[in-house]
Design an enzyme around this catalytic site. Structure first.
Site, PDB file in Angstrom:
ATOM      1  N   CYS A   1       0.820  -1.221   0.000  1.00  0.00           N
ATOM      2  CA  CYS A   1       0.000   0.000   0.000  1.00  0.00           C
ATOM      3  C   CYS A   1       0.852   1.268   0.000  1.00  0.00           C
ATOM      4  O   CYS A   1       0.372   2.343  -0.343  1.00  0.00           O
ATOM      5  CB  CYS A   1      -0.937  -0.001   1.207  1.00  0.00           C
ATOM      6  SG  CYS A   1      -1.797  -1.557   1.400  1.00  0.00           S
TER       7      CYS A   1
ATOM      8  N   HIS B   1      -3.920   6.530   2.462  1.00  0.00           N
ATOM      9  CA  HIS B   1      -4.259   5.214   1.915  1.00  0.00           C
ATOM     10  C   HIS B   1      -5.603   4.799   2.514  1.00  0.00           C
ATOM     11  O   HIS B   1      -5.822   4.926   3.726  1.00  0.00           O
ATOM     12  CB  HIS B   1      -3.165   4.204   2.287  1.00  0.00           C
ATOM     13  CG  HIS B   1      -3.580   2.792   2.084  1.00  0.00           C
ATOM     14  ND1 HIS B   1      -4.171   2.358   0.914  1.00  0.00           N
ATOM     15  CD2 HIS B   1      -3.520   1.697   2.891  1.00  0.00           C
ATOM     16  CE1 HIS B   1      -4.443   1.069   1.019  1.00  0.00           C
ATOM     17  NE2 HIS B   1      -4.066   0.644   2.215  1.00  0.00           N
TER      18      HIS B   1
ATOM     19  N   ASN C   1     -10.313  -1.251  -0.366  1.00  0.00           N
ATOM     20  CA  ASN C   1      -8.865  -1.031  -0.258  1.00  0.00           C
ATOM     21  C   ASN C   1      -8.212  -1.484  -1.567  1.00  0.00           C
ATOM     22  O   ASN C   1      -8.268  -2.665  -1.909  1.00  0.00           O
ATOM     23  CB  ASN C   1      -8.350  -1.850   0.931  1.00  0.00           C
ATOM     24  CG  ASN C   1      -6.852  -1.748   1.125  1.00  0.00           C
ATOM     25  OD1 ASN C   1      -6.124  -1.300   0.252  1.00  0.00           O
ATOM     26  ND2 ASN C   1      -6.392  -2.192   2.282  1.00  0.00           N
TER      27      ASN C   1
HETATM   28  O1  UT7 Z   1      -4.091  -1.769   3.781  1.00  0.00           O
HETATM   29  C1  UT7 Z   1      -3.726  -2.673   4.754  1.00  0.00           C
HETATM   30  C2  UT7 Z   1      -4.606  -3.903   4.649  1.00  0.00           C
HETATM   31  N1  UT7 Z   1      -5.765  -3.742   5.495  1.00  0.00           N
HETATM   32  C3  UT7 Z   1      -5.917  -4.494   6.578  1.00  0.00           C
HETATM   33  O2  UT7 Z   1      -5.114  -5.334   6.875  1.00  0.00           O
HETATM   34  C4  UT7 Z   1      -7.165  -4.256   7.391  1.00  0.00           C
HETATM   35  C5  UT7 Z   1      -6.883  -3.675   8.739  1.00  0.00           C
HETATM   36  N2  UT7 Z   1      -7.852  -4.149   9.698  1.00  0.00           N
HETATM   37  C6  UT7 Z   1      -9.153  -3.803   9.648  1.00  0.00           C
HETATM   38  O3  UT7 Z   1      -9.560  -3.019   8.813  1.00  0.00           O
HETATM   39  C7  UT7 Z   1     -10.082  -4.401  10.680  1.00  0.00           C
HETATM   40  O4  UT7 Z   1      -9.313  -5.059  11.663  1.00  0.00           O
HETATM   41  C8  UT7 Z   1     -11.100  -5.420  10.050  1.00  0.00           C
HETATM   42  C9  UT7 Z   1     -12.144  -4.657   9.225  1.00  0.00           C
HETATM   43  C10 UT7 Z   1     -10.384  -6.423   9.159  1.00  0.00           C
HETATM   44  C11 UT7 Z   1     -11.849  -6.192  11.139  1.00  0.00           C
HETATM   45  O5  UT7 Z   1     -12.532  -5.270  12.001  1.00  0.00           O
HETATM   46  P1  UT7 Z   1     -12.373  -5.403  13.577  1.00  0.00           P
HETATM   47  O6  UT7 Z   1     -13.220  -4.367  14.172  1.00  0.00           O
HETATM   48  O7  UT7 Z   1     -10.901  -5.357  13.864  1.00  0.00           O
HETATM   49  O8  UT7 Z   1     -13.005  -6.828  13.844  1.00  0.00           O
HETATM   50  P2  UT7 Z   1     -12.315  -8.111  14.508  1.00  0.00           P
HETATM   51  O9  UT7 Z   1     -11.301  -8.713  13.587  1.00  0.00           O
HETATM   52  O10 UT7 Z   1     -11.887  -7.777  15.907  1.00  0.00           O
HETATM   53  O11 UT7 Z   1     -13.543  -9.119  14.569  1.00  0.00           O
HETATM   54  C12 UT7 Z   1     -14.720  -8.827  15.352  1.00  0.00           C
HETATM   55  C13 UT7 Z   1     -15.747  -9.895  15.070  1.00  0.00           C
HETATM   56  C14 UT7 Z   1     -15.211 -11.313  15.183  1.00  0.00           C
HETATM   57  O12 UT7 Z   1     -16.216 -12.119  15.744  1.00  0.00           O
HETATM   58  P3  UT7 Z   1     -16.163 -12.501  17.307  1.00  0.00           P
HETATM   59  O13 UT7 Z   1     -14.866 -13.223  17.498  1.00  0.00           O
HETATM   60  O14 UT7 Z   1     -16.224 -11.199  18.064  1.00  0.00           O
HETATM   61  O15 UT7 Z   1     -17.386 -13.358  17.493  1.00  0.00           O
HETATM   62  C15 UT7 Z   1     -15.038 -11.721  13.737  1.00  0.00           C
HETATM   63  O16 UT7 Z   1     -15.140 -13.117  13.535  1.00  0.00           O
HETATM   64  O17 UT7 Z   1     -16.266  -9.755  13.742  1.00  0.00           O
HETATM   65  C16 UT7 Z   1     -16.188 -11.017  13.065  1.00  0.00           C
HETATM   66  N3  UT7 Z   1     -16.000 -10.751  11.664  1.00  0.00           N
HETATM   67  C17 UT7 Z   1     -17.031 -10.538  10.825  1.00  0.00           C
HETATM   68  N4  UT7 Z   1     -18.362 -10.506  11.003  1.00  0.00           N
HETATM   69  C18 UT7 Z   1     -19.140 -10.246   9.956  1.00  0.00           C
HETATM   70  C19 UT7 Z   1     -14.847 -10.666  10.975  1.00  0.00           C
HETATM   71  N5  UT7 Z   1     -15.111 -10.380   9.676  1.00  0.00           N
HETATM   72  C20 UT7 Z   1     -16.452 -10.306   9.566  1.00  0.00           C
HETATM   73  C21 UT7 Z   1     -17.313 -10.038   8.488  1.00  0.00           C
HETATM   74  N6  UT7 Z   1     -18.654 -10.011   8.729  1.00  0.00           N
HETATM   75  N7  UT7 Z   1     -16.859  -9.767   7.228  1.00  0.00           N
END
Ligand code: UT7
Length: 337
Positions: free
Chosen positions: A123, A264, A294
């Site tokens: 990125c 970004h 992204n």
């Molecule tokens: O440019 C660099 C590349 N970008 C990245 O690497 C992304 C950076 N990270 C992020 O944008 C965020 O961390 C995410 C959008 C990927 C995830 O959001 P979050 O608020 O950090 O969620 P989380 O990973 O802490 O997950 C929370 C919950 C989990 O469920 P439990 O364990 O609380 O029951 C996940 O399993 O949300 C669940 N989850 C989803 N639920 C519905 C994860 N993905 C999804 C989904 N839909 N697509």
């Protein structure tokens, strides 16, 4: 590493004289994704800000997107491909293993005079590319260059992994940079950083020399992007905040001097949290992730192009481009547009 002038104005500046972007016409909405994996429009919107992303058809490649964006940038700069001396394509989804994506862009633009290469910094690739061109132009070695960020991330997306497949999209953005001697306008400052210890946070492991195509993979998912979302999330906010502060300090600028932060587009919440910590008002932060997802190296030049086209940045404004991504890598450019 910083490209700084230590108070001395360089004899030459790298000025953006043209910019353009291009995205495939096919769209993928959150509702469509919710039919593919266990997710919802509500979850994706609130956690990322993304509503829709552009995705390539099978016959649309990275070089194709890059060329289309470049044609617009060249037209605006009133230059022809034949005038170009350097083409850099920042990408992690290249046309082939080799030759470079830039070779195909050179061919399409008939840029016979140019030397060309791809830049792999995920990125951060586009801001790294601007920094390289800044060096060559300020040292008087180059008159003009084309820097492109282009990606077809949906071709390495695991459409069964809800944690990653909702995030990414395809597109390209390009800028033409030209050597000018007016001393003020242009790239004022660039800074670039990497932390290879955190390579596992974001990666796509096959098929390189560690996992060649000739060997069976221990995990078939290695052909796709894999992310540790939480780790990236926290690191991104921290690095964006510190990089923006570094840029303002180095250029002796305040938030008031800054017209726009063009970050970004990795997650609207990351950008908004960083902006809050920097006490940047909403009108100085550009967000278009809702329409693109992204797009890695393409995201900063697409956002920059849109920002100018929407009249949010005008000639003479100070703009800060900042990026963070796999590697890990991060960096920024301060530009007097
Ligand atoms: O440019 C660099 C590349 N970008 C990245 O690497 C992304 C950076 N990270 C992020 O944008 C965020 O961390 C995410 C959008 C990927 C995830 O959001 P979050 O608020 O950090 O969620 P989380 O990973 O802490 O997950 C929370 C919950 C989990 O469920 P439990 O364990 O609380 O029951 C996940 O399993 O949300 C669940 N989850 C989803 N639920 C519905 C994860 N993905 C999804 C989904 N839909 N697509």
């Amino acid at each position: 590493m910083n490209n700084q002038t230590n108070g001395h104005l360089p004899a030459f500046r790298a000025v953006i004289t043209g910019h353009g972007s291009f995205a495939p016409t096919k769209l993928l909405t959150n509702d469509e994704l919710a039919e593919m994996v266990d997710t919802s429009d509500e979850w994706i919107t609130t956690r990322t800000g993304i509503k829709v992303r552009h995705i390539t058809e099978d016959n649309e490649s990275t070089a194709f997107l890059a060329t289309e964006a470049s044609k617009k940038a060249l037209a605006e700069a009133k230059l022809d491909g034949r005038d170009l001396e350097l083409i850099i394509v920042a990408t992690i989804t290249p046309e082939m293993v080799f030759p470079s994506t830039a070779s195909f862009v050179q061919r399409a633009l008939k840029a016979k005079k140019a030397w060309v290469f791809d830049l792999s910094a995920a990125c951060s690739g586009f801001v790294y590319g601007l920094s390289i061109v800044q060096q060559f132009i300020e040292s008087g070695r180059l008159n003009n260059a084309l820097v492109i960020g282009a990606e077809t991330l949906t071709k390495i997306t695991d459409w069964t992994d809800r944690a990653s497949c909702i995030l990414f999209g395809d597109g390209a953005g390009a800028v033409v940079l030209q050597r000018k001697e007016d001393g003020r306008r242009g790239i004022l400052y660039s800074t670039m950083h990497s932390d290879g210890n955190r390579w596992e946070a974001l990666n796509c492991q096959a098929y390189g020399s560690r996992y060649p195509v000739s060997r069976e993979l221990d995990d078939p998912k290695k052909i796709y992007m894999q992310i540790k979302g939480r780790e990236v999330y926290q690191q991104a906010i921290r690095r964006i905040v510190e990089t923006v502060k570094d840029c303002l300090d180095a250029c002796d600028l305040s938030i008031d001097d800054l017209k726009m932060l063009v970050s970004h587009q990795m997650n609207a919440r990351i950008i908004e949290s960083a902006a809050k910590r920097l006490e940047l008002p909403d009108e100085k932060v550009f967000i278009n992730i809702n329409e693109y997802g992204n797009t890695s190296a393409a995201s900063v030049p697409i956002a920059f192009d849109e920002c100018v086209r929407k009249g949010k940045i005008k000639r003479g404004d100070i703009v800060l481009l900042v990026a963070f991504g796999a590697g890990l890598t991060w960096g920024a450019n301060v530009i007097e547009f």
